[in-house]
Write a protein that holds these residues in place. Structure first.
Motif, PDB file in Angstrom:
ATOM      1  N   GLU A  49       0.773  -1.299  -0.021  1.00 11.85           N
ATOM      2  CA  GLU A  49       0.014  -0.214   0.130  1.00 11.85           C
ATOM      3  C   GLU A  49       0.943   1.204  -0.032  1.00 11.85           C
ATOM      4  OE1 GLU A  49      -1.031   0.160   4.709  1.00 11.85           O
ATOM      5  OE2 GLU A  49      -2.265  -1.182   3.555  1.00 11.85           O
ATOM      6  N   GLY A  50       2.185   1.133  -0.473  1.00 14.82           N
ATOM      7  CA  GLY A  50       3.122   2.325  -0.665  1.00 14.82           C
ATOM      8  C   GLY A  50       3.364   2.989   0.856  1.00 14.82           C
ATOM      9  N   CYS A  75       4.537  -1.185  -5.915  1.00 15.74           N
ATOM     10  CA  CYS A  75       3.641  -2.023  -5.525  1.00 15.74           C
ATOM     11  C   CYS A  75       2.219  -1.268  -5.919  1.00 15.74           C
ATOM     12  CB  CYS A  75       3.396  -2.250  -4.202  1.00 15.74           C
ATOM     13  SG  CYS A  75       3.145  -0.882  -2.745  1.00 15.74           S
ATOM     14  N   ILE A  76       2.242   0.080  -5.910  1.00 16.84           N
ATOM     15  CA  ILE A  76       0.686   0.557  -6.150  1.00 16.84           C
ATOM     16  C   ILE A  76       0.858   1.311  -7.214  1.00 16.84           C
ATOM     17  CG2 ILE A  76      -0.378   0.484  -3.994  1.00 16.84           C
ATOM     18  CD1 ILE A  76       0.827   3.439  -3.598  1.00 16.84           C
ATOM     19  N   ARG A  77       1.909   1.312  -8.170  1.00 16.38           N
ATOM     20  CA  ARG A  77       2.097   2.070  -9.257  1.00 16.38           C
ATOM     21  C   ARG A  77       1.524   1.059 -10.571  1.00 16.38           C
ATOM     22  NH1 ARG A  77       4.851   7.031 -10.819  1.00 16.38           N
ATOM     23  NH2 ARG A  77       4.935   7.203 -13.134  1.00 16.38           N
ATOM     24  N   ASP A 226      -3.768   5.979  -4.826  1.00 14.30           N
ATOM     25  CA  ASP A 226      -4.984   5.548  -4.215  1.00 14.30           C
ATOM     26  C   ASP A 226      -5.623   4.388  -4.874  1.00 14.30           C
ATOM     27  OD1 ASP A 226      -6.605   5.456  -1.878  1.00 14.30           O
ATOM     28  OD2 ASP A 226      -7.935   7.074  -2.733  1.00 14.30           O
ATOM     29  N   VAL A 227      -5.822   4.723  -5.992  1.00 18.64           N
ATOM     30  CA  VAL A 227      -6.347   3.438  -7.087  1.00 18.64           C
ATOM     31  C   VAL A 227      -5.589   2.168  -7.055  1.00 18.64           C
ATOM     32  CG1 VAL A 227      -6.854   2.632  -9.390  1.00 18.64           C
ATOM     33  CG2 VAL A 227      -7.462   5.080  -8.643  1.00 18.64           C
ATOM     34  N   VAL A 231      -6.587  -1.847  -6.208  1.00 16.05           N
ATOM     35  CA  VAL A 231      -6.070  -3.450  -6.826  1.00 16.05           C
ATOM     36  C   VAL A 231      -5.334  -4.254  -5.800  1.00 16.05           C
ATOM     37  CG1 VAL A 231      -4.329  -4.033  -8.500  1.00 16.05           C
ATOM     38  CG2 VAL A 231      -5.436  -2.055  -8.866  1.00 16.05           C
ATOM     39  N   THR A 232      -4.589  -3.678  -4.873  1.00 14.64           N
ATOM     40  CA  THR A 232      -3.825  -4.546  -3.995  1.00 14.64           C
ATOM     41  C   THR A 232      -4.496  -4.942  -2.796  1.00 14.64           C
ATOM     42  OG1 THR A 232      -2.814  -2.701  -2.845  1.00 14.64           O
ATOM     43  CG2 THR A 232      -1.598  -3.655  -4.886  1.00 14.64           C
ATOM     44  N   LYS A 233      -5.517  -4.007  -2.225  1.00 14.11           N
ATOM     45  CA  LYS A 233      -6.285  -4.425  -1.046  1.00 14.11           C
ATOM     46  C   LYS A 233      -7.714  -4.892  -1.144  1.00 14.11           C
ATOM     47  CE  LYS A 233      -2.668  -3.551   1.438  1.00 14.11           C
ATOM     48  NZ  LYS A 233      -2.015  -4.837   2.318  1.00 14.11           N
TER      49      LYS A 233
END
Length: 497
Positions: A49-50, A75-77, A226-227, A231-233
């Protein structure tokens, strides 16, 4: 999970060579592509989650013939957002013969690694720092702390890593470790822009707005900070993505006599630099807005459009009197149509706003400071660095001859949306700037909102802190100092210890 109908080709530069991957789904993250497709397992997934920085990589972009480096959270890019850029991972730093890069050697010499899981992320943040300071020269502890704020370590206690940041500039650069910037810029210019209908990245504003009109259901992204979490969570899937950050017009900060205009694709790093250049007192707050990798990816426009009630940008911008410009493509007239509204009027509910399906938030207009103005923003969070606010309160005030002539107050973490404290402003405007006035305004501020209890703070805590922050603003206006962490120096903290 990519398919022929939801994937397209991705091309970026690595080690000076173009890397092309076919069938990359629009919602795959850069970390997934690095680890699963390229087997770069040195880049770790920690929090997803950055927050922890274990996944940090460095991006390079040719800007004005020069190479700009930015450490970001992979991880969130979203992977397609690095189309046409250069990417460095921890595997890319050492020389072909195995000699370590100065950032790696400094970590070894200073004992900056213990369990080692976070180490690749720290090394990449150090690499970004090294490149941006032309070889790590002149880095002091303060700069190192700021630029490493997005990397967490459970083992070393940070001192050895900060020592490495200061030492890396004194170490020799082995042959084969350096970046040939001229060759990299030339190679980047040869890369073709993205093509495909699943990850849309228009390079001009008209093309962006036309794409929005043609694909109103596409997920709009900017820096993905945030987007990427969706995706990850939340395991959301997006068949089509529209990226605003490649529209060149929206990557600018423009200065006018009475305001500055910040494009929606301007990163938080650059947007806050522009705000701080106008109001230097905002520097400490700007450095506390997430960690540097998040600020390097996220955009001010994305933060505002997302509309989180605990987003730190909006209370400040509301207090500064910012407006937002919403744009869409008028197909009948074949031109851009726009409307401008106050930022606080953008939101209608929790993460809901007044934008139409074919509209995008394109510009944020921030008034320039006026004579006699004081602007202050307070962020209250459990952790000083790299944390989300429990309460955020921003105040802009002009006092003339002992009377409040102008005031605007923005608050976050106290309602379903970022809000303007109009009742509190009314209690202050036109009143003498005295302790009695502040006491009455404090009561008005506490009565104006009904915050909720959640994992970050209780409703009672938020209620109390809101009023306390207004009291703190009053005390600081009377010259009282050393009542906040920002004013304490390292020597002060050592004396307390």
């Amino acid at each position: 999970m990519s398919t022929d109908t939801s994937a397209q080709t991705l091309t970026f530069l690595r080690r000076g060579q173009a890397v092309t991957l076919d069938h990359v789904a629009p919602d795959r993250t850069l970390l997934e592509v690095l680890r699963e497709d390229l087997h770069c397992t040195g880049t770790k997934e920690g929090c997803g989650e950055g927050d922890c920085g274990a996944c940090t990589v460095v991006l390079g972009e040719a800007v004005g013939g020069q190479l700009e480096y930015k450490a970001i959270n992979s991880c969130i890019r979203l992977a397609h957002s690095v189309q046409g850029l250069a990417v460095w991972t921890a595997e890319d730093l050492a020389a072909p013969g195995g000699e370590l890069h100065p950032v790696q050697e400094a970590m070894v010499q200073c004992h900056g690694s213990q369990c080692g899981f976070c180490t690749p992320g720290f090394v990449m943040s150090l690499f970004g720092m090294y490149q941006n300071t032309k070889g790590g020269k002149g880095i002091d502890r303060t700069q190192a702390q700021v630029e490493l704020s997005g990397n967490l370590c459970r083992c070393t206690g940070y001192r050895p890593i900060l020592d490495a940041a200061r030492q890396m500039g004194s170490l020799p650069l082995p042959a084969g470790c350096g970046v040939n910037e001229a060759a990299t810029v030339a190679a980047l210019k040869k890369l073709q822009p993205a093509t495909g209908e699943h990850y849309l990245s228009p390079t001009t504003l008209p093309a962006l707005l036309q794409a929005r009109a043609a694909h109103p259901k596409a997920q709009v992204v900017a820096g993905c900070t945030d987007v990427g979490l969706w995706v990850t969570k939340m395991h959301k899937r997006f068949a089509q993505v529209l990226d605003v950050t490649t529209a060149q017009e929206l990557r600018r900060v423009e200065t006018y006599p009475h305001h500055i205009a910040i494009g929606a694709a301007v990163t938080l790093t650059d947007a806050y630099a522009a705000l701080v250049s106008e109001r230097p007192q905002l520097k400490a707050f700007a450095q506390r807005f997430a960690g540097l990798p998040v600020r390097n990816s996220g955009t001010l426009g994305g933060n505002v459009a997302n509309g989180s009630p605990i987003g730190d940008s909006m209370p400040l911008l509301i207090a500064l009197g910012a407006n937002v410009v919403l744009m869409r493509w008028d197909a009948k007239r074949k031109q851009i149509a726009h409307r401008e509204i106050r930022l606080e009027d953008l939101y209608t509910g929790y993460r809901q706003n007044v934008m139409k399906p074919d509209e995008l938030l394109c510009w944020i207009k921030v008034p320039r400071p006026v004579k006699g103005e004081t602007a202050t923003v307070y962020k209250i969070s459990k952790r000083f660095d790299d944390d989300i606010s429990a309460v955020c309160l921003a105040i802009r005030m002009t006092v003339e001859d002992g009377t409040v002539k102008a005031v605007s107050i923005g608050a976050g973490g106290v309602a379903a949306t970022p809000v303007r404290a109009r009742q509190t402003e009314a209690a202050l405007l036109g009143q003498p700037w005295t302790a009695d006035t502040v006491m009455a305004a404090t009561a008005a501020l506490r009565a104006e909102f009904q915050p909720i209890s959640d994992m970050r703070a209780s409703a009672g805590y938020r209620h109390t802190v809101l009023g306390n922050l207004l009291q703190r603003f009053w005390l600081e206006s009377q010259g009282l100092q050393r009542i906040n962490l920002e004013s304490l120096t390292a020597s002060d903290l050592e004396a307390v210890a």
